[in-house]
Design a protein around this motif. Sequence first.
Motif, short mmCIF file in Angstrom:
data_model
loop_
_atom_site.label_atom_id
_atom_site.label_comp_id
_atom_site.label_asym_id
_atom_site.label_seq_id
_atom_site.Cartn_x
_atom_site.Cartn_y
_atom_site.Cartn_z
N LEU A 1 0.86 -1.14 0.04
CA LEU A 1 -0.05 -0.03 0.10
C LEU A 1 0.90 1.25 -0.07
CD1 LEU A 1 -2.86 -0.28 2.70
CD2 LEU A 1 -3.20 -0.07 0.18
N THR A 2 0.91 2.16 -1.04
CA THR A 2 1.60 3.24 -1.02
C THR A 2 0.68 4.25 -0.16
OG1 THR A 2 0.49 4.37 -2.79
CG2 THR A 2 2.62 2.76 -3.34
N ILE A 3 1.51 5.35 0.25
CA ILE A 3 0.47 6.38 1.13
C ILE A 3 -0.44 7.02 0.28
CG2 ILE A 3 2.30 8.26 0.78
CD1 ILE A 3 0.62 7.44 4.22
N ASP A 4 -0.27 7.30 -1.12
CA ASP A 4 -1.23 7.89 -1.62
C ASP A 4 -2.59 6.62 -1.95
OD1 ASP A 4 -0.09 9.92 -2.30
OD2 ASP A 4 0.13 9.98 -4.53
N MET A 5 -2.26 5.40 -2.15
CA MET A 5 -3.19 4.46 -2.20
C MET A 5 -3.99 4.21 -0.78
SD MET A 5 -1.28 1.25 -3.77
CE MET A 5 -2.63 -0.08 -3.89
N PHE A 6 -3.27 4.45 0.42
CA PHE A 6 -3.90 4.38 1.40
C PHE A 6 -4.83 5.57 1.70
CE2 PHE A 6 -3.22 5.65 6.18
CZ PHE A 6 -3.52 4.53 6.83
N ARG A 7 -4.53 6.76 1.46
CA ARG A 7 -5.44 7.90 1.55
C ARG A 7 -6.71 7.83 0.78
NH1 ARG A 7 -0.18 11.99 2.10
NH2 ARG A 7 0.24 11.79 4.05
N MET A 8 -6.32 7.36 -0.48
CA MET A 8 -7.63 7.05 -1.46
C MET A 8 -8.60 6.38 -0.89
SD MET A 8 -9.33 8.69 -3.74
CE MET A 8 -8.09 9.94 -4.01
N LEU A 9 -8.01 5.19 -0.72
CA LEU A 9 -8.83 4.11 -0.22
C LEU A 9 -9.74 4.47 1.02
CD1 LEU A 9 -8.77 2.04 2.76
CD2 LEU A 9 -6.55 1.43 1.35
N GLN A 10 -9.19 5.39 2.01
CA GLN A 10 -10.24 5.65 2.90
C GLN A 10 -11.22 7.03 2.53
OE1 GLN A 10 -8.18 6.18 7.19
NE2 GLN A 10 -6.27 6.10 5.98
N ALA A 11 -10.56 7.67 1.53
CA ALA A 11 -11.54 8.61 1.10
C ALA A 11 -13.04 7.87 0.36
CB ALA A 11 -10.84 9.65 -0.01
N LEU A 12 -12.53 6.84 0.10
CA LEU A 12 -13.83 5.97 -0.44
C LEU A 12 -14.58 4.88 0.39
CD1 LEU A 12 -12.07 5.35 -4.14
CD2 LEU A 12 -13.86 6.92 -3.42
N GLU A 13 -14.26 5.46 1.81
CA GLU A 13 -14.92 4.47 2.81
C GLU A 13 -15.87 5.23 3.71
OE1 GLU A 13 -12.05 0.66 2.84
OE2 GLU A 13 -11.97 2.14 4.68
N ARG A 14 -16.82 4.87 4.29
CA ARG A 14 -17.58 5.61 5.41
C ARG A 14 -16.85 5.12 6.49
NH1 ARG A 14 -22.33 7.37 3.41
NH2 ARG A 14 -22.88 6.55 1.47
N GLU A 15 -16.93 5.96 7.74
CA GLU A 15 -16.43 5.87 9.03
C GLU A 15 -16.92 4.28 9.42
OE1 GLU A 15 -13.78 6.01 12.07
OE2 GLU A 15 -13.87 7.56 10.20
N PRO A 16 -16.18 3.31 10.00
CA PRO A 16 -16.73 2.11 10.27
C PRO A 16 -17.70 2.20 11.66
CG PRO A 16 -14.34 2.08 10.74
CD PRO A 16 -14.87 3.40 10.16
N VAL A 17 -18.67 1.54 11.86
CA VAL A 17 -19.48 1.38 12.87
C VAL A 17 -18.83 0.56 13.81
CG1 VAL A 17 -21.74 0.96 13.67
CG2 VAL A 17 -21.50 1.95 11.47
N ASN A 18 -18.70 0.54 14.78
CA ASN A 18 -17.92 -0.48 15.90
C ASN A 18 -18.85 -1.75 16.12
OD1 ASN A 18 -16.04 -1.97 17.13
ND2 ASN A 18 -15.49 -0.22 18.56
N LEU A 19 -18.73 -2.62 15.15
CA LEU A 19 -19.64 -4.01 15.33
C LEU A 19 -18.38 -4.94 15.96
CD1 LEU A 19 -21.31 -4.02 12.06
CD2 LEU A 19 -22.22 -3.39 14.14
N ALA A 20 -17.43 -4.54 16.23
CA ALA A 20 -16.17 -5.40 16.85
C ALA A 20 -16.91 -6.42 18.01
CB ALA A 20 -15.04 -4.84 17.19
#
Length: 566
Positions: free
Chosen positions: A252-271
């Motif tokens: 994971l490059t740092i750019d990939m890491f940032r973009m994947l988060q820009a395309l995700e909703r904040e996780p609901v903690n179902l842990a």
Amino acid sequence: MTGAETEDDIPLGERKTVTDFCYLLDKSKQLFNGLRDLPQYGHKQWQSYFGRTFDVYTKLWKFQQQHRQVLDSRYGLKRWQIGEVASKIGQLYYHYYLRTSETSYLNEAFSFYSAIRQRSYYFQVNKEDRPELVVKKLRYYARYIVVCLLLNKMDLVKVLVKELSEEIEDYTQRFNTEDQLEWNLVLQEVAAFVEADPVVVLNDNNSVVVTSNRLLEGSVPPLEQGMVVGQLNLADALIIGNCNNQVKFSELTIDMFRMLQALEREPVNLATQTSKQGTLEPNEKPAKRENPHKYLLYKPTFSQLFTFLSASFKELPANSVLLIYLSATGVFPTGHSDYEGPYDFGGVLTNTNRDVVNGETVQKRNQAAQKEMHCLHPGDLFPFTRKPLFVIVDSTNSTAYKNFTNLFGQPLVCLLSPTVYPKSVQDQSQRGSLFTLFLYSPLLAFSSVCGLSNVRRGLWEQAQEFLSKVYRDIGQLITRSRNIDQAFLQFFGDEFLRLLLIRFVFCSATLRLHKLFRESRSFPESYPELPKQDTVESSLLQKHILELATMLDVQSLFWDDSLEAY
């Protein structure tokens, strides 16, 4: 079992328990190893196999919990073996996250990895004279760190890195192995990854505040009532990283890491709860998919990239969008041709595949006539414009993708990075691109480009609140413009794409006003072009940027009278 005790002395029930455990253990290993043979692309083929693997691991986990005493005394079950099963379940959840983009699975992976450490499952490994067991422990740490990075648990990452460093030192001293350099490189990579953010937010006691940049409920500017925009949904995204010398960890490059988060909703903690002994259990999968499905491709060859692209295109549902994010080194054309077509502007780098030696030798002999082979040209994407396509190119040759032709009349937008940066910004490029940083966290990028290395928490929150208002205004500038290409509005109904478009306009307007950015090549561009007066050069937006600069006490870096800038 005592030395004199034979197998016949073991009660039948206990013997069956051991036999059943061995069967489940073998079956689980067999299924887990089979995961490697599954195609990495396509949504259908892998699900039933993953389901079977989950079922067996769930049974195995519960079985060892219910029969721990018998397995301890009759089978000689060791704690590291329980840790190994928990680690495999953690890996399963992580890979399920990679295949579904459901962040709740990350929480599940975290639960199992966390339990391994809390319960010291691998503690005894260091006392055994078996280097391969220690390597299992080190790999567990590396995997745990990746999950913590993705969940933004930075404080824990720092603790884990320290523990991993001590484990590696102990391992290399005891066994004098050849993979010492390899493990030290892992440590260096994760340390650089943690330090990649150019600006930190500080509490009053100077401790670092961890900020999340995933999409939060209510953080996307709502559409105005009665506003007619497209009803398209972002369903699939290819995130491609092929930048030379960029910070990376675990493919994971740092750019990939940032973009994947820009395309995700904040996780609901179902842990799953890990506080009580024995409550850790694999969970059922969530009912609906919140995030677009993503493929993460680190340094793919052209054929790999094309295969994944074709699979995404084939399985794209109706009324859906395919997003392609390219963070890659630019490839420029070598020769000049009279006709300038979609293969005459170069593109971005794809990885060299050693199999095509013959092709390369031919190319070197006749470079002027040949096109670059290890390159994704704009023309390579033409077939995929038969469906709605949203392209982001972060590269020194991003402008090659201005030369698109919308052949099929489907919605098509390309957001293109600057190709040249001022030296002070360029020097930071190893820690990730400024353009991607703006798409991921506009305030982080704004602070960075103004030379700030830290911001106080109170001021940060005040600036974020101000930016929410700015985003609303940018959204209205886009939707109320009479000159805007309809393609932008067709994508505006999707929350992720709406936010990316708004952040793109904010980035473009900021750099146009910043005194260090003097060349037109230092500004982002788009295909189709945005009407500048209505968006990136809007006087309202310029006023907002100057207000934000004043709030952060960096107004001297910006042109106060916008006429001075041109």
